[in-house]
Design an enzyme around this catalytic site. Sequence first.
Site, mmCIF file in Angstrom:
data_model
loop_
_atom_site.group_PDB
_atom_site.id
_atom_site.type_symbol
_atom_site.label_atom_id
_atom_site.label_comp_id
_atom_site.label_asym_id
_atom_site.label_seq_id
_atom_site.Cartn_x
_atom_site.Cartn_y
_atom_site.Cartn_z
ATOM 1 N N GLY A 118 0.835 -1.197 0.000
ATOM 2 C CA GLY A 118 0.000 0.000 0.000
ATOM 3 C C GLY A 118 0.865 1.240 0.000
ATOM 4 O O GLY A 118 1.987 1.233 -0.493
ATOM 5 N N CYS A 119 0.366 2.319 0.578
ATOM 6 C CA CYS A 119 1.099 3.575 0.640
ATOM 7 C C CYS A 119 2.427 3.370 1.365
ATOM 8 O O CYS A 119 2.469 2.843 2.476
ATOM 9 C CB CYS A 119 0.265 4.634 1.366
ATOM 10 S SG CYS A 119 1.126 6.205 1.600
ATOM 11 N N PHE A 120 3.515 3.800 0.737
ATOM 12 C CA PHE A 120 4.832 3.528 1.321
ATOM 13 C C PHE A 120 5.099 4.283 2.610
ATOM 14 O O PHE A 120 5.966 3.908 3.382
ATOM 15 C CB PHE A 120 5.975 3.711 0.334
ATOM 16 C CG PHE A 120 6.015 4.931 -0.542
ATOM 17 C CD1 PHE A 120 5.463 6.141 -0.183
ATOM 18 C CD2 PHE A 120 6.656 4.847 -1.769
ATOM 19 C CE1 PHE A 120 5.533 7.248 -1.012
ATOM 20 C CE2 PHE A 120 6.744 5.950 -2.611
ATOM 21 C CZ PHE A 120 6.171 7.153 -2.223
#
Length: 185
Positions: free
Chosen positions: A26-28
Amino acid sequence: MKHFINNRDLFKNYPSDHSEIILGAGCFWGVERLFWDIEGIWITYASYSGGRRPNPTYEQVCTGVTGHAETINIIYDHKKNSTKELLKIFWECHDPTQGDRQGNDVGTQYRSVIFCTDATQLKAAKESKTIFEQTLVKNGFPKITTEIELNQPFFAAEEYHQQYLAKNPNGYCGIKGTGCALPPL
């Protein structure tokens, strides 16, 4: 460029006996925050991996046309933290069954990925996937969609993405697991 948390060089002067693995869940921002304080982790940094365009920008990656996933590179001391231990954290921190998304973050850039840097990591990643998938299916989840590959190209994300949640403590973090635990490997 220096790591905002530990002040080490982000892209050089790594200990020669350390290993590297690239993970996307997902979002890093949230994934990096999860790993940067773990004992035995030398450095973490946000990157774009598994795509077709060299040196992509965040704006390009967000369109989905580059094929890159938001990832983090983890340089770690495998004597203090085994690849299997890092994979356990990875599997439990997100829902690897969602395909091209994690929660409200939708798009190919948010897909679940493990990009290994050697055959030993690749074997451990595939074995851990099989074991965790059995646990998930028993708990009503579909099969894992995580991409697992060897030696994928990666490009460091822009400076403002590095250790983003340390610089912006109230920033967005959509990381959320399934509630299932990976049995001992």
